[in-house]
Scaffold this motif. Structure first.
Motif, PDB file in Angstrom:
ATOM      1  N   ARG A  86      49.633 -14.597  14.619  1.00 35.72           N
ATOM      2  CA  ARG A  86      49.838 -13.468  13.706  1.00 35.72           C
ATOM      3  C   ARG A  86      48.763 -12.452  14.033  1.00 35.72           C
ATOM      4  O   ARG A  86      47.573 -12.750  13.945  1.00 35.72           O
ATOM      5  CB  ARG A  86      49.690 -13.891  12.254  1.00 35.72           C
ATOM      6  N   CYS A  87      49.205 -11.256  14.414  1.00 35.99           N
ATOM      7  CA  CYS A  87      48.252 -10.224  14.825  1.00 35.99           C
ATOM      8  C   CYS A  87      48.634  -8.883  14.214  1.00 35.99           C
ATOM      9  O   CYS A  87      49.821  -8.600  14.023  1.00 35.99           O
ATOM     10  CB  CYS A  87      48.233 -10.097  16.345  1.00 35.99           C
ATOM     11  N   THR A  88      47.640  -8.075  13.967  1.00 37.27           N
ATOM     12  CA  THR A  88      47.855  -6.748  13.388  1.00 37.27           C
ATOM     13  C   THR A  88      47.972  -5.729  14.510  1.00 37.27           C
ATOM     14  O   THR A  88      47.160  -5.703  15.432  1.00 37.27           O
ATOM     15  CB  THR A  88      46.676  -6.378  12.461  1.00 37.27           C
ATOM     16  N   GLY A  89      48.983  -4.886  14.411  1.00 39.67           N
ATOM     17  CA  GLY A  89      49.208  -3.835  15.406  1.00 39.67           C
ATOM     18  C   GLY A  89      48.390  -2.597  15.095  1.00 39.67           C
ATOM     19  O   GLY A  89      47.494  -2.614  14.247  1.00 39.67           O
ATOM     20  N   LYS A  90      48.730  -1.525  15.777  1.00 36.16           N
ATOM     21  CA  LYS A  90      48.036  -0.259  15.563  1.00 36.16           C
ATOM     22  C   LYS A  90      48.596   0.438  14.332  1.00 36.16           C
ATOM     23  O   LYS A  90      49.769   0.312  14.009  1.00 36.16           O
ATOM     24  CB  LYS A  90      48.196   0.647  16.788  1.00 36.16           C
ATOM     25  N   CYS A  91      47.749   1.191  13.671  1.00 32.59           N
ATOM     26  CA  CYS A  91      48.146   1.881  12.450  1.00 32.59           C
ATOM     27  C   CYS A  91      49.085   3.039  12.763  1.00 32.59           C
ATOM     28  O   CYS A  91      48.871   3.772  13.718  1.00 32.59           O
ATOM     29  CB  CYS A  91      46.919   2.435  11.739  1.00 32.59           C
ATOM     30  N   SER A  92      50.106   3.164  11.938  1.00 37.18           N
ATOM     31  CA  SER A  92      51.011   4.286  12.089  1.00 37.18           C
ATOM     32  C   SER A  92      51.919   4.378  10.877  1.00 37.18           C
ATOM     33  O   SER A  92      52.658   3.444  10.583  1.00 37.18           O
ATOM     34  CB  SER A  92      51.856   4.148  13.353  1.00 37.18           C
ATOM     35  N   GLY A  93      51.853   5.485  10.204  1.00 36.67           N
ATOM     36  CA  GLY A  93      52.714   5.685   9.051  1.00 36.67           C
ATOM     37  C   GLY A  93      54.174   5.782   9.434  1.00 36.67           C
ATOM     38  O   GLY A  93      55.055   5.249   8.752  1.00 36.67           O
ATOM     39  N   SER A  94      54.478   6.442  10.545  1.00 38.69           N
ATOM     40  CA  SER A  94      55.874   6.609  10.955  1.00 38.69           C
ATOM     41  C   SER A  94      56.460   5.311  11.504  1.00 38.69           C
ATOM     42  O   SER A  94      57.673   5.135  11.525  1.00 38.69           O
ATOM     43  CB  SER A  94      55.986   7.711  12.003  1.00 38.69           C
ATOM     44  N   TRP A  95      55.609   4.381  11.936  1.00 35.65           N
ATOM     45  CA  TRP A  95      56.082   3.102  12.479  1.00 35.65           C
ATOM     46  C   TRP A  95      56.798   2.303  11.388  1.00 35.65           C
ATOM     47  O   TRP A  95      57.749   1.579  11.651  1.00 35.65           O
ATOM     48  CB  TRP A  95      54.885   2.330  13.028  1.00 35.65           C
ATOM     49  N   ILE A  96      56.361   2.434  10.149  1.00 31.88           N
ATOM     50  CA  ILE A  96      56.954   1.691   9.030  1.00 31.88           C
ATOM     51  C   ILE A  96      58.431   2.053   8.889  1.00 31.88           C
ATOM     52  O   ILE A  96      59.272   1.192   8.647  1.00 31.88           O
ATOM     53  CB  ILE A  96      56.186   1.987   7.717  1.00 31.88           C
ATOM     54  N   LYS A  97      58.753   3.327   9.061  1.00 30.67           N
ATOM     55  CA  LYS A  97      60.142   3.765   8.946  1.00 30.67           C
ATOM     56  C   LYS A  97      60.974   3.283  10.136  1.00 30.67           C
ATOM     57  O   LYS A  97      62.136   2.924   9.985  1.00 30.67           O
ATOM     58  CB  LYS A  97      60.205   5.288   8.862  1.00 30.67           C
ATOM     59  N   LYS A  98      60.371   3.278  11.331  1.00 26.96           N
ATOM     60  CA  LYS A  98      61.111   2.893  12.538  1.00 26.96           C
ATOM     61  C   LYS A  98      61.284   1.385  12.667  1.00 26.96           C
ATOM     62  O   LYS A  98      62.287   0.906  13.177  1.00 26.96           O
ATOM     63  CB  LYS A  98      60.378   3.413  13.786  1.00 26.96           C
ATOM     64  N   LYS A  99      60.287   0.633  12.267  1.00 32.06           N
ATOM     65  CA  LYS A  99      60.297  -0.829  12.435  1.00 32.06           C
ATOM     66  C   LYS A  99      59.931  -1.514  11.114  1.00 32.06           C
ATOM     67  O   LYS A  99      58.807  -1.967  10.926  1.00 32.06           O
ATOM     68  CB  LYS A  99      59.295  -1.249  13.517  1.00 32.06           C
ATOM     69  N   PRO A 100      60.867  -1.583  10.177  1.00 29.61           N
ATOM     70  CA  PRO A 100      60.549  -2.241   8.899  1.00 29.61           C
ATOM     71  C   PRO A 100      60.370  -3.745   9.083  1.00 29.61           C
ATOM     72  O   PRO A 100      60.686  -4.305  10.133  1.00 29.61           O
ATOM     73  CB  PRO A 100      61.778  -1.922   8.038  1.00 29.61           C
ATOM     74  N   ALA A 101      59.876  -4.394   8.039  1.00 28.65           N
ATOM     75  CA  ALA A 101      59.681  -5.851   8.076  1.00 28.65           C
ATOM     76  C   ALA A 101      60.995  -6.529   8.433  1.00 28.65           C
ATOM     77  O   ALA A 101      62.067  -6.128   7.991  1.00 28.65           O
ATOM     78  CB  ALA A 101      59.165  -6.333   6.729  1.00 28.65           C
ATOM     79  N   GLY A 102      60.910  -7.536   9.292  1.00 33.37           N
ATOM     80  CA  GLY A 102      62.087  -8.261   9.751  1.00 33.37           C
ATOM     81  C   GLY A 102      62.579  -7.806  11.112  1.00 33.37           C
ATOM     82  O   GLY A 102      63.382  -8.474  11.750  1.00 33.37           O
ATOM     83  N   THR A 103      62.088  -6.677  11.593  1.00 34.17           N
ATOM     84  CA  THR A 103      62.489  -6.148  12.891  1.00 34.17           C
ATOM     85  C   THR A 103      61.828  -6.952  14.004  1.00 34.17           C
ATOM     86  O   THR A 103      60.687  -7.384  13.883  1.00 34.17           O
ATOM     87  CB  THR A 103      62.066  -4.667  13.022  1.00 34.17           C
ATOM     88  N   HIS A 104      62.551  -7.137  15.105  1.00 31.02           N
ATOM     89  CA  HIS A 104      61.993  -7.826  16.271  1.00 31.02           C
ATOM     90  C   HIS A 104      61.535  -6.797  17.297  1.00 31.02           C
ATOM     91  O   HIS A 104      62.218  -5.812  17.553  1.00 31.02           O
ATOM     92  CB  HIS A 104      63.034  -8.777  16.875  1.00 31.02           C
ATOM     93  N   VAL A 105      60.368  -7.049  17.865  1.00 30.25           N
ATOM     94  CA  VAL A 105      59.729  -6.136  18.809  1.00 30.25           C
ATOM     95  C   VAL A 105      59.250  -6.935  20.018  1.00 30.25           C
ATOM     96  O   VAL A 105      58.757  -8.064  19.865  1.00 30.25           O
ATOM     97  CB  VAL A 105      58.517  -5.436  18.145  1.00 30.25           C
ATOM     98  N   GLU A 106      59.361  -6.356  21.210  1.00 28.22           N
ATOM     99  CA  GLU A 106      58.850  -7.016  22.408  1.00 28.22           C
ATOM    100  C   GLU A 106      57.364  -6.669  22.577  1.00 28.22           C
ATOM    101  O   GLU A 106      56.969  -5.507  22.489  1.00 28.22           O
ATOM    102  CB  GLU A 106      59.625  -6.555  23.638  1.00 28.22           C
ATOM    103  N   LEU A 107      56.561  -7.705  22.817  1.00 30.27           N
ATOM    104  CA  LEU A 107      55.127  -7.531  23.054  1.00 30.27           C
ATOM    105  C   LEU A 107      54.771  -8.105  24.418  1.00 30.27           C
ATOM    106  O   LEU A 107      55.463  -8.980  24.939  1.00 30.27           O
ATOM    107  CB  LEU A 107      54.299  -8.269  21.997  1.00 30.27           C
ATOM    108  N   LEU A 108      53.680  -7.619  24.978  1.00 37.03           N
ATOM    109  CA  LEU A 108      53.092  -8.185  26.194  1.00 37.03           C
ATOM    110  C   LEU A 108      51.772  -8.826  25.779  1.00 37.03           C
ATOM    111  O   LEU A 108      50.913  -8.157  25.206  1.00 37.03           O
ATOM    112  CB  LEU A 108      52.842  -7.095  27.240  1.00 37.03           C
ATOM    113  N   VAL A 109      51.628 -10.132  26.048  1.00 32.46           N
ATOM    114  CA  VAL A 109      50.410 -10.833  25.626  1.00 32.46           C
ATOM    115  C   VAL A 109      49.579 -11.254  26.832  1.00 32.46           C
ATOM    116  O   VAL A 109      50.090 -11.408  27.938  1.00 32.46           O
ATOM    117  CB  VAL A 109      50.731 -12.065  24.746  1.00 32.46           C
ATOM    118  N   ASP A 110      48.308 -11.457  26.578  1.00 33.41           N
ATOM    119  CA  ASP A 110      47.374 -11.950  27.586  1.00 33.41           C
ATOM    120  C   ASP A 110      47.519 -13.475  27.637  1.00 33.41           C
ATOM    121  O   ASP A 110      47.283 -14.148  26.630  1.00 33.41           O
ATOM    122  CB  ASP A 110      45.950 -11.551  27.169  1.00 33.41           C
ATOM    123  N   PRO A 111      47.920 -14.046  28.790  1.00 34.67           N
ATOM    124  CA  PRO A 111      48.107 -15.503  28.874  1.00 34.67           C
ATOM    125  C   PRO A 111      46.846 -16.296  28.542  1.00 34.67           C
ATOM    126  O   PRO A 111      46.930 -17.412  28.033  1.00 34.67           O
ATOM    127  CB  PRO A 111      48.517 -15.746  30.325  1.00 34.67           C
TER     128      PRO A 111
END
Length: 161
Positions: A86-111
């Motif tokens: 569980r990690c916190t992303g970058k802050c963005s007010g407009s992100w809340i409208k684009k990606k509400p809770a329950g949305t799936h997002v692709e991330l790139l992680v450090d192995p």
């Protein structure tokens, strides 16, 4: 040599040097941030699908104003090699409208450190914000140059009398 023009030229030179120093310092900060981001991007190579589980308040303290600011940031949950993260992303007010809770997002992680990640969609949004910032910066530099020119012209017109 006209001694009356020396202080006027000094003022114009001072303003020009201050504008140059400001521009160079901003450029330095932008370049350092880009280098840091490039290093992180090189480490984050594994793709995972994360879910936006909720948004949290992230606080920032401004020492100069002695004020605390709060912004909303997405909290991602994903699994990498059996480890639930569980990690916190970058802050963005407009992100809340684009990606509400329950949305799936692709991330790139450090192995080597699965809690270190990059969200390409957040980066695209960040680039747009950076372009806006660059436009504002260029506009500010142009205003400083215009101010120097107008100050110089005004001071030259005063010295003609």
């Amino acid at each position: 040599m006209d001694l009356e023009k020396i202080p006027e030229k000094g003022l114009v030179i001072f303003i020009a040097l201050a504008a140059i120093a400001f521009s160079v310092s901003i450029l330095f900060l932008v370049l350092m941030s880009a280098v840091k981001e490039k290093k992180k991007r090189a480490r984050c190579t594994e793709r995972v699908v994360a879910e936006v589980i909720h948004f949290t308040d992230v606080s920032f303290y401004d020492r100069e104003k002695d004020t605390t600011y709060s912004e909303r940031a997405p909290v991602y949950e994903y699994s990498y090699k059996g480890e639930l993260c569980r990690c916190t992303g970058k802050c963005s007010g407009s992100w809340i409208k684009k990606k509400p809770a329950g949305t799936h997002v692709e991330l790139l992680v450090d192995p080597e450190n699965p809690r270190s990640f990059i969200c390409p969609e957040e980066e695209r949004h960040g680039r747009i914000q950076a372009i806006k910032g660059i436009c504002i910066f260029v506009g500010a530099v142009m205003l400083v140059v215009l101010g120097i020119y107008l100050t110089k012209t005004y001071l030259e017109s005063l010295s003609e009398f």
